[in-house]
Design a protein around this motif. Structure first.
Motif, short mmCIF file in Angstrom:
data_model
loop_
_atom_site.label_atom_id
_atom_site.label_comp_id
_atom_site.label_asym_id
_atom_site.label_seq_id
_atom_site.Cartn_x
_atom_site.Cartn_y
_atom_site.Cartn_z
N THR A 77 33.20 25.34 -32.72
CA THR A 77 33.98 24.80 -33.82
C THR A 77 35.21 25.67 -34.08
N GLY A 78 36.36 25.02 -34.08
CA GLY A 78 37.61 25.73 -34.36
C GLY A 78 38.21 26.46 -33.18
N ARG A 79 37.62 26.33 -32.01
CA ARG A 79 38.13 27.00 -30.83
C ARG A 79 38.88 26.03 -29.94
N GLY A 80 40.10 26.33 -29.62
CA GLY A 80 40.86 25.56 -28.64
C GLY A 80 41.01 24.10 -28.99
N ALA A 85 36.27 20.86 -27.09
CA ALA A 85 35.14 21.53 -27.72
C ALA A 85 34.00 20.54 -27.98
N LEU A 86 34.35 19.37 -28.53
CA LEU A 86 33.33 18.35 -28.80
C LEU A 86 32.66 17.91 -27.50
N LEU A 87 33.47 17.64 -26.48
CA LEU A 87 32.91 17.17 -25.21
C LEU A 87 32.08 18.25 -24.51
N GLU A 88 32.49 19.49 -24.63
CA GLU A 88 31.68 20.56 -24.04
C GLU A 88 30.30 20.60 -24.70
N ALA A 136 36.95 17.59 -36.57
CA ALA A 136 38.17 18.21 -36.05
C ALA A 136 38.82 17.32 -34.99
N ALA A 137 37.99 16.75 -34.11
CA ALA A 137 38.53 15.91 -33.05
C ALA A 137 39.13 14.62 -33.62
#
Length: 188
Positions: A77-80, A85-88, A136-137
């Motif tokens: 969360t909040g990285r890049g 991030a969500l898909l990872e 975020a996404a």
């Protein structure tokens, strides 16, 4: 398992859970509660007292994996890039479900029975953990509005169960999930 329980009850629970983990890993979601009881050296009523439903057993066995996925969501969360991030994280959910087929069963929604989505602690934990990633996404316009974490979990579970008998279930589940992601993404 309540911390207020007697020490012998806690030990008994831990022993049964350990046996259940091995049985579920070997035989999947349909592992015999009676076999778990026999192997643990207790009566089936004792197993059922600790795990009144099969879902309760699967959720207890899944707890470490679910907790690890929740921690990973927090780390991401909040990285890049929010979409990446969500898909990872979601790819991690799919990978965990593929590696432990019973985890997909523990996450499956059953709105017709008493173990509804609202009582499914595995799914609820994952939904809560994934919310910040999804928010975020969506805020970044990287994921279409109106999609919930539960939608992704349902999709992942469906893909994992559909690829269960494929010669390469991990690769096929990943491929199908990537295909679905393209369809869930807004046009760029």
């Amino acid at each position: 398992m309540s911390t207020g329980q007697r020490a012998d009850a806690r030990r008994n629970y831990a022993h049964i859970l350990s046996i259940a983990e091995h049985e579920v890993a070997a035989r999947g979601a349909g592992a015999s509660l009676e076999q778990i009881a026999r192997t643990a050296g207790v009566g089936s009523a004792t197993v059922r007292r600790h795990f009144p439903t099969r879902r309760a057993l699967l959720e207890a066995v899944s707890r470490k994996r679910i907790d690890a996925l929740c921690v990973r969501a927090e780390e991401l969360t909040g990285r890049g890039d929010s979409r990446d991030a969500l898909l990872e994280w979601l790819n991690g959910v799919v990978a965990y479900c593929v590696s432990a087929r019973w985890l997909a069963v523990a996450l499956a929604y059953d709105s017709t029975g008493s173990d509804s989505v609202h009582e499914n602690t595995c799914a609820t934990s994952l939904e809560d953990a994934g919310q910040p990633l999804l928010r975020a996404a969506v805020a970044d316009g990287a994921v279409a509005a109106g999609i919930g974490v539960g939608d992704f979990i349902t999709l992942a579970v469906g893909i994992v169960l559909a690829t269960e008998h494929h010669p390469a279930p991990d690769a096929e589940a990943s491929r199908l999930f990537q295909l679905a992601v393209v369809g869930l993404s807004p046009p760029r």
